[in-house]
Design a protein around this motif. Structure first.
Motif, PDB file in Angstrom:
ATOM      1  N   ALA A   1      -4.871  40.986  -3.027  1.00 25.44           N
ATOM      2  CA  ALA A   1      -6.190  41.623  -3.026  1.00 25.44           C
ATOM      3  C   ALA A   1      -7.039  41.097  -4.173  1.00 25.44           C
ATOM      4  N   ALA A   2      -8.314  40.811  -3.865  1.00 19.35           N
ATOM      5  CA  ALA A   2      -9.245  40.356  -4.894  1.00 19.35           C
ATOM      6  C   ALA A   2     -10.660  40.438  -4.333  1.00 19.35           C
ATOM      7  N   PRO A   3     -11.638  40.781  -5.152  1.00 23.69           N
ATOM      8  CA  PRO A   3     -13.029  40.819  -4.696  1.00 23.69           C
ATOM      9  C   PRO A   3     -13.623  39.413  -4.632  1.00 23.69           C
ATOM     10  N   SER A   4     -14.699  39.274  -3.882  1.00 23.87           N
ATOM     11  CA  SER A   4     -15.349  37.970  -3.779  1.00 23.87           C
ATOM     12  C   SER A   4     -15.785  37.484  -5.156  1.00 23.87           C
ATOM     13  N   GLY A   5     -15.551  36.209  -5.402  1.00 22.06           N
ATOM     14  CA  GLY A   5     -15.876  35.600  -6.682  1.00 22.06           C
ATOM     15  C   GLY A   5     -14.735  35.619  -7.675  1.00 22.06           C
ATOM     16  N   ALA A   6     -13.603  36.235  -7.297  1.00 25.39           N
ATOM     17  CA  ALA A   6     -12.492  36.386  -8.236  1.00 25.39           C
ATOM     18  C   ALA A   6     -11.694  35.097  -8.394  1.00 25.39           C
ATOM     19  N   TYR A   7     -10.974  35.048  -9.480  1.00 25.09           N
ATOM     20  CA  TYR A   7     -10.033  33.981  -9.801  1.00 25.09           C
ATOM     21  C   TYR A   7      -8.632  34.559  -9.633  1.00 25.09           C
ATOM     22  N   ILE A   8      -7.859  34.001  -8.711  1.00 29.06           N
ATOM     23  CA  ILE A   8      -6.497  34.460  -8.492  1.00 29.06           C
ATOM     24  C   ILE A   8      -5.552  33.525  -9.240  1.00 29.06           C
ATOM     25  N   ASP A   9      -4.884  34.076 -10.208  1.00 31.11           N
ATOM     26  CA  ASP A   9      -3.897  33.310 -10.980  1.00 31.11           C
ATOM     27  C   ASP A   9      -2.532  33.554 -10.342  1.00 31.11           C
ATOM     28  N   ARG A  10      -2.145  32.650  -9.477  1.00 33.74           N
ATOM     29  CA  ARG A  10      -0.899  32.727  -8.716  1.00 33.74           C
ATOM     30  C   ARG A  10      -0.842  33.959  -7.821  1.00 33.74           C
TER      31      ARG A  10
END
Length: 315
Positions: free
Chosen positions: A264-273
């Protein structure tokens, strides 16, 4: 019924990600954007029960990317492939210098890692489903510190996009250091564009930057010297037994999780692994992001010999 469009699926983490995405229950069609037809992968994916299409593209050529984008859009309009639920911009290059020039007269690292992704997302946005997710593979080398790059990749050095997009943007452009600086800077630029896409289009799609971490054992270093290639393929994979590195298989699974919504993450987010996290402080710069967008639109228009896209209101 929906489709996945993915670049860089013929090898490395992209291949593993494609295999995981093919078995997601909402996906019935896989569209591989690739320079050549990866016959083995096509057979593997079809064995899972999904339909597979291949669109040939040279990601270093702006005109080729534009043509591939149009071909994918036409396929959706005609019903040959379902609407796109997932767009994975995973392909990337890293050179040993900052002097590799494309057919458009652009520096290839920037052309592939930045321009191609922007053009694909912009051209396919109208053909994405309301719940679509777009994931751009980036790199924690954009932090530019020892903790994130293990001292192996020089940190980014921002310049105007008009400079970054041309060969020789960095001192000693023929050196390995310049090539690695071009790479980390291109990944910073890609994060800037993720932020700008999310800002300009708050109603969707969800646009994310994904960092797989250090992934030895892939072909990203295929243009490096023989000793470096040997180390990346034969020695450094041992680091995947520690928190310092990620195996290609695990990185592919994490990329698929980001693309499918399992992470899960909002638009524009950076997913670190496997989780949303802050990207570098330098990566948050709305003014720079706006300027980068405008300059990239101009570069694409010049390469395709067409008017630049209009600048929509920013929210």
């Amino acid at each position: 019924m929906s489709s996945v469009v993915i670049t860089g699926a013929s090898r490395g983490i992209g291949r593993f990600a494609a295999q995981y995405l093919a078995i997601h229950p909402s996906h019935t069609h896989m569209v591989l954007l690739n320079r050549r037809t990866p016959v083995g992968l096509v057979d593997e994916l079809r064995a899972t029960g999904v339909d597979v299409s291949v669109i040939r593209v040279d990601l270093s050529s702006v005109r080729s990317v534009a043509q591939a984008t149009d071909e994918a859009a036409d396929a959706v309009r005609s019903g040959r492939i379902p609407p796109i639920r997932t767009l994975v911009c995973n392909a990337g290059v890293q050179h040993t210098t900052a002097l590799t020039e494309t057919v458009d007269g652009l520096e290839e690292t920037f052309a592939v890692n930045v321009l191609a992704n922007h053009l694909l997302l912009s051209g396919l946005r109208a053909h994405l489903t309301s719940q679509a997710r777009v994931v751009v593979t980036v790199s924690d080398t954009h932090f530019g510190d020892l903790r994130h790059n293990l001292g192996m990749v020089s940190g980014p050095r921002w310049r105007p996009v008009e400079t970054l997009a041309r060969v020789g943007a960095f001192p000693n452009a023929g050196s390995v250091r310049a090539g690695r600086t071009a790479y980390s800077t291109s990944k910073l630029a890609a994060i800037h564009l993720v932020h700008e896409h999310a800002r300009r289009f708050p109603d969707g799609p969800t646009v994310l930057a994904f960092n797989p971490g250090f992934v030895p054992g892939t072909d990203l270093a295929r243009d490096a010297d023989a000793l470096s290639r040997f180390a990346m393929r034969r020695v450094m994979p041992a680091l995947t037994l520690t928190p310092l590195a990620t195996s290609p298989a695990r990185a592919g699974r994490l990329l698929a999780d980001a693309a499918s919504g399992a992470t899960a993450a909002p638009s524009g987010a950076y997913i670190d692994r496997d989780r949303a996290a802050p990207s570098s402080p330098e990566s948050y710069d709305p003014g720079r992001e706006h300027q980068a967008w405008a300059a990239i639109e101009t570069l694409i228009a010049e390469a395709c010999n067409r008017p630049a896209a209009s600048d929509p209101p920013r929210t």
